[in-house]
Design an enzyme around this catalytic site. Sequence first.
Site, PDB file in Angstrom:
ATOM      1  N   TYR A 176      70.916 -21.098   9.140  1.00 10.10           N
ATOM      2  CA  TYR A 176      69.474 -20.891   8.967  1.00 10.10           C
ATOM      3  C   TYR A 176      69.182 -20.415   7.550  1.00 10.10           C
ATOM      4  O   TYR A 176      70.055 -19.887   6.860  1.00 10.10           O
ATOM      5  CB  TYR A 176      68.931 -19.890   9.997  1.00 10.10           C
ATOM      6  CG  TYR A 176      69.377 -18.456   9.777  1.00 10.10           C
ATOM      7  CD1 TYR A 176      68.679 -17.597   8.928  1.00 10.10           C
ATOM      8  CD2 TYR A 176      70.508 -17.951  10.425  1.00 10.10           C
ATOM      9  CE1 TYR A 176      69.086 -16.282   8.726  1.00 10.10           C
ATOM     10  CE2 TYR A 176      70.924 -16.639  10.231  1.00 10.10           C
ATOM     11  CZ  TYR A 176      70.204 -15.810   9.379  1.00 10.10           C
ATOM     12  OH  TYR A 176      70.612 -14.513   9.171  1.00 10.10           O
ATOM     13  N   CYS A 177      67.928 -20.605   7.125  1.00  7.28           N
ATOM     14  CA  CYS A 177      67.463 -20.110   5.828  1.00  7.28           C
ATOM     15  C   CYS A 177      65.965 -19.839   5.932  1.00  7.28           C
ATOM     16  O   CYS A 177      65.402 -19.885   7.027  1.00  7.28           O
ATOM     17  CB  CYS A 177      67.789 -21.102   4.706  1.00  7.28           C
ATOM     18  SG  CYS A 177      67.093 -22.743   4.960  1.00  7.28           S
ATOM     19  N   THR A 178      65.310 -19.554   4.824  1.00  3.45           N
ATOM     20  CA  THR A 178      63.916 -19.107   4.851  1.00  3.45           C
ATOM     21  C   THR A 178      62.968 -20.133   5.467  1.00  3.45           C
ATOM     22  O   THR A 178      62.270 -19.854   6.442  1.00  3.45           O
ATOM     23  CB  THR A 178      63.437 -18.769   3.426  1.00  3.45           C
ATOM     24  OG1 THR A 178      64.331 -17.815   2.851  1.00  3.45           O
ATOM     25  CG2 THR A 178      62.028 -18.187   3.452  1.00  3.45           C
TER      26      THR A 178
END
Length: 318
Positions: A176-178
Amino acid sequence: MNYQVLLYYKYMTIDDPEQFAQDHLAFCKAHHLKGRILVSTEGINGTLSGTKEETEQYMAHMHADERFKDMVFKIDEAEGHAFKKMHVRPRKEIVALDLEDDVDPRHTTGQYLSPVEFRKALEDDDTVIIDARNDYEFDLGHFRGAIRPNITRFRDLPDWIKENKALFADKKVVTYCTGGIRCEKFSGWLLKEGFEDVAQLHGGIATYGKDPETKGEYWDGKMYVFDDRISVDINQVEKTIIGKDWFDGKPCERYINCANPECNKQILVSEENETKYLGACSYECAKHERNRYVQANNISDNEWQQRLTNFDDLHQHA
């Protein structure tokens, strides 16, 4: 709140990024928008702020373009601009992974997980959750149980994965990331590296936090954002603070840049300790001749020397 912050990206072909950037900058400035947009032959990656009317006009303008008609915008309400200027810059990549053999997420990327599916992955003991962001982003907030890569730049993530491959062997990997853009390319790289079961949080943390079912559950702390807000809340179920003050380890969610312009390290620090330690991360930075905190606050030489003694008995944590 009469302002909005937009976060968006799309992997697609832009034939002439330089000309596109020039034209797009003129359009954004004409609509009084501020922010940071990267364009390349592989697509667009942007975040900008403006009044609701101006940002709605921007989204309508983009959706009227055949190339961007299905582009998803993540929208936050705001009290004012989140940026000071407007930049549209042509780049080699819209996220810098700097691979010798580049990955095209339009052809190779991990399975998309909805927020509800991602929450199930968080609850699965046989799934490894990798945070694809930088260490300082992780330290302010992250999903419970996620692995923290020891990196300060996205381009260093592949090497970190190779060095720690044993952690993920024969496991289902979810990343996951922003907002999702980094994971599009990173998850594709994982597949090319031989990882077989790879998935990603579609739309990133920003989408998960607004989902009516998940409501940001299992997120601890705040989400780091690359604008003047610095951080935003994600978990609507329970509030936790995981950030720790650089000097005394107390709960803290306040980021500053080290006052030494040659260092600029981001540290979590209370207002009290920023004052006490001259806005710096170390004694060496505090005594630097170009200390920005000293200059901005017109601190005398005598006061400067006095505050430097605060470092004498300090045992900084790593």
